[in-house]
Scaffold this motif. Structure first.
Motif, PDB file in Angstrom:
ATOM      1  N   ILE A   7       7.095  16.008  50.076  1.00 58.39           N
ATOM      2  CA  ILE A   7       5.914  15.152  49.931  1.00 58.39           C
ATOM      3  C   ILE A   7       6.076  14.252  48.710  1.00 58.39           C
ATOM      4  CG2 ILE A   7       3.435  15.118  49.422  1.00 58.39           C
ATOM      5  CD1 ILE A   7       3.222  17.715  51.113  1.00 58.39           C
ATOM      6  N   TYR A   8       6.504  14.838  47.587  1.00 65.37           N
ATOM      7  CA  TYR A   8       6.716  14.029  46.384  1.00 65.37           C
ATOM      8  C   TYR A   8       7.741  12.924  46.619  1.00 65.37           C
ATOM      9  CZ  TYR A   8       4.082  17.376  43.496  1.00 65.37           C
ATOM     10  OH  TYR A   8       3.108  18.160  42.950  1.00 65.37           O
ATOM     11  N   LYS A   9       8.794  13.218  47.361  1.00 58.92           N
ATOM     12  CA  LYS A   9       9.848  12.224  47.614  1.00 58.92           C
ATOM     13  C   LYS A   9       9.376  11.121  48.564  1.00 58.92           C
ATOM     14  CE  LYS A   9      13.527  13.885  45.470  1.00 58.92           C
ATOM     15  NZ  LYS A   9      14.303  13.151  44.516  1.00 58.92           N
ATOM     16  N   THR A  10       8.622  11.486  49.589  1.00 56.79           N
ATOM     17  CA  THR A  10       8.224  10.501  50.595  1.00 56.79           C
ATOM     18  C   THR A  10       6.948   9.754  50.236  1.00 56.79           C
ATOM     19  OG1 THR A  10       7.136  12.241  51.891  1.00 56.79           O
ATOM     20  CG2 THR A  10       9.388  11.663  52.507  1.00 56.79           C
ATOM     21  N   TYR A  11       6.155  10.313  49.339  1.00 58.26           N
ATOM     22  CA  TYR A  11       4.907   9.672  48.912  1.00 58.26           C
ATOM     23  C   TYR A  11       4.875   9.619  47.386  1.00 58.26           C
ATOM     24  CZ  TYR A  11       3.487  10.230  53.737  1.00 58.26           C
ATOM     25  OH  TYR A  11       3.430  10.147  55.095  1.00 58.26           O
ATOM     26  N   PRO A  12       5.466   8.590  46.793  1.00 61.56           N
ATOM     27  CA  PRO A  12       5.609   8.517  45.336  1.00 61.56           C
ATOM     28  C   PRO A  12       4.287   8.439  44.568  1.00 61.56           C
ATOM     29  CG  PRO A  12       6.473   6.532  46.380  1.00 61.56           C
ATOM     30  CD  PRO A  12       6.098   7.481  47.470  1.00 61.56           C
ATOM     31  N   VAL A  30      -4.531  11.940  48.977  1.00 64.71           N
ATOM     32  CA  VAL A  30      -3.515  11.098  49.617  1.00 64.71           C
ATOM     33  C   VAL A  30      -3.202  11.735  50.969  1.00 64.71           C
ATOM     34  CG1 VAL A  30      -1.154  10.226  49.503  1.00 64.71           C
ATOM     35  CG2 VAL A  30      -2.523  10.383  47.412  1.00 64.71           C
ATOM     36  N   GLN A  31      -3.409  10.984  52.023  1.00 65.18           N
ATOM     37  CA  GLN A  31      -3.085  11.463  53.355  1.00 65.18           C
ATOM     38  C   GLN A  31      -1.577  11.306  53.578  1.00 65.18           C
ATOM     39  OE1 GLN A  31      -5.346  12.929  55.397  1.00 65.18           O
ATOM     40  NE2 GLN A  31      -6.781  12.655  53.700  1.00 65.18           N
ATOM     41  N   TYR A  32      -0.954  12.319  54.106  1.00 65.79           N
ATOM     42  CA  TYR A  32       0.474  12.235  54.401  1.00 65.79           C
ATOM     43  C   TYR A  32       0.719  12.679  55.828  1.00 65.79           C
ATOM     44  CZ  TYR A  32       0.417  17.253  53.351  1.00 65.79           C
ATOM     45  OH  TYR A  32       0.132  18.586  53.349  1.00 65.79           O
TER      46      TYR A  32
END
Length: 86
Positions: A7-12, A30-32
């Protein structure tokens, strides 16, 4: 790689994760996309698998010294073949 790392990598913009909820620096949710996160995990799984399978640096240097470049390259290529990039 676990889900939180992905999640951290794909949503900075995500700075905090509590359970399955992600938040930005202001505390806003934050919606992921679960599928996107899982796709990132799957696409990068080979990196951890290779890291575990490679010989230690000491063993690699020993192989280079005693077996030469071709023996070292064969050992590294065997790991890369076993765990290919997706």
């Amino acid at each position: 790689m676990n889900k939180h790392q992905a999640i951290y990598k794909t949503y900075p913009t995500v700075v905090t994760i509590r359970g399955n909820d992600a938040f930005d620096a202001q505390g806003n949710p934050v919606q992921y996309n679960e599928a996107a996160v899982q796709a990132y995990i799957d696409a990068n799984a080979y990196k951890e698998q290779r890291a575990k399978a490679y010989p230690s640096f000491a063993d690699q240097f020993d192989l280079l010294y005693h077996g030469g470049y071709d023996a070292w390259k064969a050992a590294i290529d065997a790991v890369k073949t076993q765990y290919p990039k997706v």
